[in-house]
Design a protein around this motif. Structure first.
Motif, PDB file in Angstrom:
ATOM      1  N   ARG A 175      -1.041   1.101  -8.964  1.00 31.24           N
ATOM      2  CA  ARG A 175       0.330   0.659  -9.233  1.00 31.24           C
ATOM      3  C   ARG A 175       0.351  -0.833  -9.586  1.00 31.24           C
ATOM      4  O   ARG A 175       1.086  -1.254 -10.481  1.00 31.24           O
ATOM      5  CB  ARG A 175       1.192   0.915  -8.000  1.00 31.24           C
ATOM      6  N   VAL A 176      -0.464  -1.616  -8.887  1.00 33.16           N
ATOM      7  CA  VAL A 176      -0.592  -3.043  -9.195  1.00 33.16           C
ATOM      8  C   VAL A 176      -1.090  -3.218 -10.629  1.00 33.16           C
ATOM      9  O   VAL A 176      -0.535  -3.995 -11.414  1.00 33.16           O
ATOM     10  CB  VAL A 176      -1.563  -3.725  -8.205  1.00 33.16           C
ATOM     11  N   LEU A 177      -2.150  -2.479 -10.978  1.00 33.61           N
ATOM     12  CA  LEU A 177      -2.737  -2.583 -12.316  1.00 33.61           C
ATOM     13  C   LEU A 177      -1.739  -2.188 -13.403  1.00 33.61           C
ATOM     14  O   LEU A 177      -1.606  -2.884 -14.418  1.00 33.61           O
ATOM     15  CB  LEU A 177      -3.983  -1.696 -12.411  1.00 33.61           C
ATOM     16  N   VAL A 181       3.809  -5.782  -6.783  1.00 37.21           N
ATOM     17  CA  VAL A 181       2.433  -6.289  -6.833  1.00 37.21           C
ATOM     18  C   VAL A 181       2.147  -7.161  -5.612  1.00 37.21           C
ATOM     19  O   VAL A 181       1.145  -6.972  -4.908  1.00 37.21           O
ATOM     20  CB  VAL A 181       2.204  -7.092  -8.136  1.00 37.21           C
ATOM     21  N   LYS A 182       3.036  -8.122  -5.360  1.00 35.61           N
ATOM     22  CA  LYS A 182       2.827  -9.054  -4.251  1.00 35.61           C
ATOM     23  C   LYS A 182       2.820  -8.332  -2.909  1.00 35.61           C
ATOM     24  O   LYS A 182       1.973  -8.601  -2.039  1.00 35.61           O
ATOM     25  CB  LYS A 182       3.919 -10.123  -4.264  1.00 35.61           C
ATOM     26  N   ASN A 183       3.762  -7.395  -2.714  1.00 33.04           N
ATOM     27  CA  ASN A 183       3.867  -6.712  -1.422  1.00 33.04           C
ATOM     28  C   ASN A 183       2.702  -5.762  -1.182  1.00 33.04           C
ATOM     29  O   ASN A 183       2.222  -5.639  -0.045  1.00 33.04           O
ATOM     30  CB  ASN A 183       5.199  -5.963  -1.329  1.00 33.04           C
ATOM     31  N   ILE A 184       2.245  -5.078  -2.222  1.00 33.67           N
ATOM     32  CA  ILE A 184       1.101  -4.181  -2.070  1.00 33.67           C
ATOM     33  C   ILE A 184      -0.145  -4.976  -1.697  1.00 33.67           C
ATOM     34  O   ILE A 184      -0.912  -4.592  -0.793  1.00 33.67           O
ATOM     35  CB  ILE A 184       0.865  -3.374  -3.370  1.00 33.67           C
ATOM     36  N   LEU A 185      -0.363  -6.109  -2.353  1.00 33.98           N
ATOM     37  CA  LEU A 185      -1.537  -6.929  -2.046  1.00 33.98           C
ATOM     38  C   LEU A 185      -1.397  -7.600  -0.681  1.00 33.98           C
ATOM     39  O   LEU A 185      -2.396  -7.822   0.015  1.00 33.98           O
ATOM     40  CB  LEU A 185      -1.766  -7.952  -3.154  1.00 33.98           C
TER      41      LEU A 185
END
Length: 249
Positions: free
Chosen positions: A140-142, A214-218
């Motif tokens: 999802r980030v990618l 992106v920020k929350n997943i990482l």
């Protein structure tokens, strides 16, 4: 008494910050929802009162459909964001090859790359790069970062994806060539619903939550994500690079 006073001051400050954050969130959500709802209402009323001619109705119905889809996506994204920020949310950590996941993500975006006439340069410093993380969430980030790179790159330029190992971690960098992003915008680019003025003009389909995802997943992976926007030497464009880290297996 002094400690008690300091504690009360700290609590009051925390409550004030929380209240401001909640008010800002409600304001942002209201703004994002109001735009598609206004379009839908206006076009439907135009069809009902005859302002929109019969022969033009299908064109406007398509716009109503697209705005409805955008509204649904916005609501679903907000619900998913709420889950990600919950203390009970768990990620499934397992080993996977990040290089292979990048290739799969590019394949899923192949149609969009063709429509936008964009090429991708892939630079894998090692053939197989085994990392640890929630594979679905990292994809999802990618997808979010690649989708942004496609949307906001100028014509006849390439998107670059690079993976490497630095200081005992995997580094994944996605770059595109586009417009300048002001330093003030870079500070808030990962905030919910934050869009620069130019991105609002370019992106009528996004919810403004992609980079926040992106920020929350990482964050859940205890990893970092950074963004740079640097002037190119040979032209007036800028190279934007998003880079994030993952643990090695």
């Amino acid at each position: 008494i002094g400690q008690l006073s300091s504690t009360f001051n700290f609590m009051a400050s925390s409550i004030e910050k929380s209240d401001k954050s909640r008010q800002r969130f409600i304001s942002d959500v209201s703004h994002e929802i109001r735009t598609p709802m206004t379009s839908i209402t206006g076009f439907v009323e135009g069809m009902l009162d005859g302002t929109i001619k019969e022969e033009d109705r299908n064109d406007y119905l398509k716009i109503v459909r697209d705005e409805s889809v955008r509204l649904t996506k916005l609501v679903n994204d907000m619900l998913e964001m709420s889950k990600l920020q919950s203390e009970d949310y768990k990620i499934n950590i397992a080993p996977f090859d990040i290089n292979n996941l990048i290739c799969l993500s590019l394949i899923s975006l192949e149609k969009k790359l063709e429509e936008e006439n964009k090429d991708v340069d892939v630079d894998f410093r090692v053939e197989q790069l085994m990392t640890l993380g929630d594979k679905d969430q990292i994809q999802r980030v990618l997808i979010n970062l690649l989708d942004n790179a496609i949307k906001f790159s100028v014509p006849n330029t390439k998107i670059t994806v690079k993976t490497s190992i630095e200081k005992g971690k995997a580094h994944i960098a996605i770059s595109n060539i586009g417009d300048k992003i002001e330093q003030e915008d870079l500070k808030y680019i990962f905030d919910r619903f934050y869009k620069t003025d130019k991105s609002r003009e370019c992106d009528r389909t996004g919810s403004g939550l992609g980079l926040s995802f992106v920020k929350n997943i990482l964050r859940l992976h205890n990893q970092t994500v950074t963004v740079k926007n640097e002037k190119n030497e040979n032209d007036d464009n800028y190279t934007t690079t998003f880079e994030f880290t993952l643990e090695l297996k």
